[in-house]
Scaffold this motif. Structure first.
Motif, PDB file in Angstrom:
ATOM      1  N   PRO A   1      58.033  30.391  33.180  1.00 41.00           N
ATOM      2  CA  PRO A   1      57.091  29.272  32.675  1.00 41.00           C
ATOM      3  C   PRO A   1      55.636  30.262  32.524  1.00 41.00           C
ATOM      4  O   PRO A   1      55.600  31.426  33.044  1.00 41.00           O
ATOM      5  CB  PRO A   1      56.884  28.606  34.002  1.00 41.00           C
ATOM      6  N   GLU A   2      54.979  29.274  31.961  1.00 35.85           N
ATOM      7  CA  GLU A   2      53.179  30.154  31.831  1.00 35.85           C
ATOM      8  C   GLU A   2      53.084  29.618  33.363  1.00 35.85           C
ATOM      9  O   GLU A   2      52.963  28.315  33.966  1.00 35.85           O
ATOM     10  CB  GLU A   2      53.016  29.312  30.819  1.00 35.85           C
ATOM     11  N   ILE A   3      52.524  30.827  34.234  1.00 41.55           N
ATOM     12  CA  ILE A   3      51.532  30.440  35.029  1.00 41.55           C
ATOM     13  C   ILE A   3      49.978  30.359  35.067  1.00 41.55           C
ATOM     14  O   ILE A   3      49.138  31.481  34.461  1.00 41.55           O
ATOM     15  CB  ILE A   3      51.983  32.072  35.506  1.00 41.55           C
ATOM     16  N   ILE A   4      49.744  29.590  35.499  1.00 44.78           N
ATOM     17  CA  ILE A   4      48.228  29.316  35.746  1.00 44.78           C
ATOM     18  C   ILE A   4      48.200  29.417  37.474  1.00 44.78           C
ATOM     19  O   ILE A   4      48.232  28.316  38.090  1.00 44.78           O
ATOM     20  CB  ILE A   4      48.090  27.639  35.326  1.00 44.78           C
ATOM     21  N   ILE A   5      46.983  30.712  37.211  1.00 40.65           N
ATOM     22  CA  ILE A   5      46.709  30.967  39.155  1.00 40.65           C
ATOM     23  C   ILE A   5      45.589  30.172  39.667  1.00 40.65           C
ATOM     24  O   ILE A   5      43.975  29.163  38.429  1.00 40.65           O
ATOM     25  CB  ILE A   5      46.079  32.121  38.714  1.00 40.65           C
ATOM     26  N   MET A   6      45.874  29.206  40.297  1.00 43.53           N
ATOM     27  CA  MET A   6      44.537  28.662  41.663  1.00 43.53           C
ATOM     28  C   MET A   6      44.038  29.033  42.446  1.00 43.53           C
ATOM     29  O   MET A   6      44.327  29.608  43.136  1.00 43.53           O
ATOM     30  CB  MET A   6      44.690  26.931  41.567  1.00 43.53           C
ATOM     31  N   THR A   7      42.747  28.834  43.021  1.00 47.46           N
ATOM     32  CA  THR A   7      41.731  29.666  43.636  1.00 47.46           C
ATOM     33  C   THR A   7      40.450  29.233  44.478  1.00 47.46           C
ATOM     34  O   THR A   7      39.945  28.412  43.460  1.00 47.46           O
ATOM     35  CB  THR A   7      41.428  31.280  44.310  1.00 47.46           C
ATOM     36  N   GLY A   8      40.407  28.562  45.637  1.00 50.15           N
ATOM     37  CA  GLY A   8      39.704  28.254  46.118  1.00 50.15           C
ATOM     38  C   GLY A   8      37.989  29.416  46.496  1.00 50.15           C
ATOM     39  O   GLY A   8      37.230  28.961  46.337  1.00 50.15           O
TER      40      GLY A   8
ATOM     41  N   TRP B   1      48.690  32.936  32.191  1.00 52.43           N
ATOM     42  CA  TRP B   1      48.031  32.267  31.054  1.00 52.43           C
ATOM     43  C   TRP B   1      46.481  32.172  30.862  1.00 52.43           C
ATOM     44  O   TRP B   1      44.978  32.249  30.820  1.00 52.43           O
ATOM     45  CB  TRP B   1      48.475  30.975  31.206  1.00 52.43           C
ATOM     46  N   ASP B   2      46.476  31.277  32.793  1.00 53.58           N
ATOM     47  CA  ASP B   2      44.473  31.360  32.869  1.00 53.58           C
ATOM     48  C   ASP B   2      44.017  32.006  34.588  1.00 53.58           C
ATOM     49  O   ASP B   2      45.825  31.361  35.341  1.00 53.58           O
ATOM     50  CB  ASP B   2      44.289  29.528  32.606  1.00 53.58           C
ATOM     51  N   TYR B   3      43.296  31.608  34.842  1.00 53.45           N
ATOM     52  CA  TYR B   3      42.979  31.768  36.080  1.00 53.45           C
ATOM     53  C   TYR B   3      41.645  30.649  36.610  1.00 53.45           C
ATOM     54  O   TYR B   3      40.889  31.047  36.196  1.00 53.45           O
ATOM     55  CB  TYR B   3      42.334  33.110  36.349  1.00 53.45           C
ATOM     56  N   ILE B   4      41.531  29.369  37.215  1.00 55.65           N
ATOM     57  CA  ILE B   4      40.918  28.821  38.163  1.00 55.65           C
ATOM     58  C   ILE B   4      40.406  28.231  38.837  1.00 55.65           C
ATOM     59  O   ILE B   4      41.490  28.477  39.926  1.00 55.65           O
ATOM     60  CB  ILE B   4      41.535  26.832  36.793  1.00 55.65           C
ATOM     61  N   GLN B   5      39.351  28.445  39.090  1.00 53.80           N
ATOM     62  CA  GLN B   5      38.541  28.246  40.401  1.00 53.80           C
ATOM     63  C   GLN B   5      38.979  26.807  40.592  1.00 53.80           C
ATOM     64  O   GLN B   5      38.207  26.128  40.171  1.00 53.80           O
ATOM     65  CB  GLN B   5      37.058  28.809  40.216  1.00 53.80           C
ATOM     66  N   LYS B   6      39.127  26.536  42.100  1.00 56.24           N
ATOM     67  CA  LYS B   6      39.181  25.168  42.474  1.00 56.24           C
ATOM     68  C   LYS B   6      37.502  24.779  43.109  1.00 56.24           C
ATOM     69  O   LYS B   6      36.580  25.100  42.685  1.00 56.24           O
ATOM     70  CB  LYS B   6      40.076  24.834  43.840  1.00 56.24           C
TER      71      LYS B   6
END
Length: 465
Positions: free
Chosen positions: A74-81, A97-102
């Motif tokens: 799958p495409e991976i979207i990383i999340m981190t706080g 795919w992407d890196y999102i900050q919570k």
């Protein structure tokens, strides 16, 4: 309708994202632990995974390779706080795919999901691209697969490639693979070791010279750049070139023409450039050691080769392939690997990377001679000493005691294979107890990679928590 998996220990976050994605007509589910999430991925296919970094039983970053090893990853979207620039850089280097900050708007998650699904649909419609044959590049890790994909793409065009990586990681092997699978494969692959070029002859070696242009020039000489005409020029350790040569080479790269030393005329040279370095060229630009304009000319495509310590799952494949190749080329004795030597090889950090590993295997085979099985005693002393020191330090750091004789598995009437399997299972059980199921701590203590540890825990049916 796409299948979405959310791996996050925050239940409220999971419920929020599930509701949003279901409202978008997708099938969304969640897992609160890494082991549960990976278990779901192994049983069913997903299109996109939203993956938290800090999970109770490990780091999401360490699981990227495992997820990418799925049959249809799958495409991976990383999340981190937390703000983690290095983690973001690592994630992007592994092609997430992407890196999102919570903490941001929910629209950011939805927008990232829509783009990921569009990309996935486009990729699946196109079908798998051309993959270069691995040849002497050995390994099945996600890192090596990502490098092979990047090398395949690079072989399909003619723009300059910059290959970075520590000494001994195999940069030249990738450069040769790119040339072999490119439209220039009928031309020569010309290697220039920039670190070994004599200062007083570097210009003559690269650009050539005419007879009489200096004292020892008793005949015309064609430069290495011209020899790469219609082929590929490989500049190994390009960071070692002096600033004056960098300037002259930049012009040759731009114009595809060179002027031999002592000549009034320029000669054309149509070459494809592949460069390699173990140095940080961006840092060298800041200190004035490398030209910024040259850097952007040579790095239209960039390929980062991972050090061996970050892909230890490939060690056994590399070793066995090397031994088979030596046997087919030179004959000699057949040797088998004991589990004990495999454990030592996978524990060591290999500062010299693949080159050091293969030299250690050569040493072990030579030391074993007619002996059929390779044991740790056959390894170079510095490797055994380093491993012992690291294990003692790891035990002291965790408060673990050295194993006592009563902890050993009774031999009784077991054969060696069964004994080794039972001993490994007991070790893993003790490891999980000692580390409290902390996967990161267990990897540090055991020397195993996260993917290898998870696969062993699954094989021996041992719970990590």
């Amino acid at each position: 309708m796409a299948k979405i998996l959310i791996i996050d220990d925050e239940v409220q976050m999971c419920r929020l994202l599930e509701a949003q994605f279901i409202a978008m007509d997708h099938d969304a589910s969640s897992a609160q632990t890494l082991s549960d999430g990976l278990g779901r991925l192994s049983k069913a296919g997903f299109d996109v995974v939203f993956l938290d970094v800090n999970l109770p039983d490990g780091s999401g970053l360490d699981a990227i390779g495992i997820i990418q090893d799925c049959p249809d990853p799958p495409e991976i979207i990383i999340m981190t706080g937390a703000s983690d620039p290095e983690g973001a850089e690592l994630a992007m280097s592994l092609k997430v795919w992407d890196y999102i900050q919570k903490g941001g708007s929910i629209k950011g998650y939805k927008f990232s999901l829509m783009r990921a699904l569009t990309f996935r649909e486009q990729k699946q419609a196109k079908g798998p691209g051309k993959m270069i044959s691995q040849g002497r590049i050995k390994g099945e890790s996600a890192q090596i697969k990502a490098c092979l994909v990047a090398a395949s793409k690079a072989s399909e065009n003619d723009i300059p490639v910059l290959i970075s990586g520590e000494t001994g990681t195999g940069k030249e092997l990738f450069a040769r693979a790119i040339h072999k699978h490119s439209a220039r494969n009928s031309g020569d692959f010309v290697v220039v070791d920039c670190a070994s070029l004599p200062d007083h002859l570097v210009e003559s070696i690269l650009f050539g010279h005419v007879k009489g242009s200096f004292t020892s020039a008793d005949a015309d000489r064609t430069g290495l750049i011209k020899l790469a005409d219609k082929g590929t020029l490989f500049l190994d350790e390009i960071g070692e070139l002096s600033l004056s040569i960098q300037k002259k080479f930049l012009r040759a790269l731009q114009e595809k023409r060179v002027r031999p030393v002592g000549s009034r005329e320029e000669v054309s040279c149509d070459f494809r450039l592949v460069s390699a370095t173990h140095r940080d060229l961006l840092a060298m630009i800041k200190t004035g050691e490398f030209r910024e304009d040259l850097y952007y000319r040579i790095s239209s495509t960039r390929l980062q080769i991972p050090p061996l310590r970050r892909r230890k799952d490939d060690i056994l494949t590399l070793v066995q392939s090397h031994m088979d190749r030596k046997k087919s080329l030179y004959g000699g004795f057949d040797h088998e690997l004991s589990q004990a030597i495999i454990d030592e090889l996978e524990y060591y950090d290999w500062p010299g990377n693949v080159r050091e590993l293969l030299n250690a295997v050569d040493h072990a085979c030579s030391d074993a001679g007619h002996e059929g099985i390779l044991f740790p005693a056959h390894l170079p002393e510095h490797i055994r000493a380093s491993n012992i020191k690291s294990k003692i330090q790891a035990r002291e750091a965790t408060g673990a005691a050295m194993p006592q004789s009563q902890d050993r598995v009774p031999v009784k009437e077991m054969n060696l294979k069964d004994y080794v399997e039972k001993s490994k299972a007991r070790y893993l059980e003790d490891l999980m107890v000692q580390t409290g199921g902390d996967i990161k701590k267990a990897c540090r203590l055991s020397g195993l990679s996260t993917g290898h540890l998870y696969s062993l825990l699954k094989k021996y049916q041992i719970r990590s928590t």
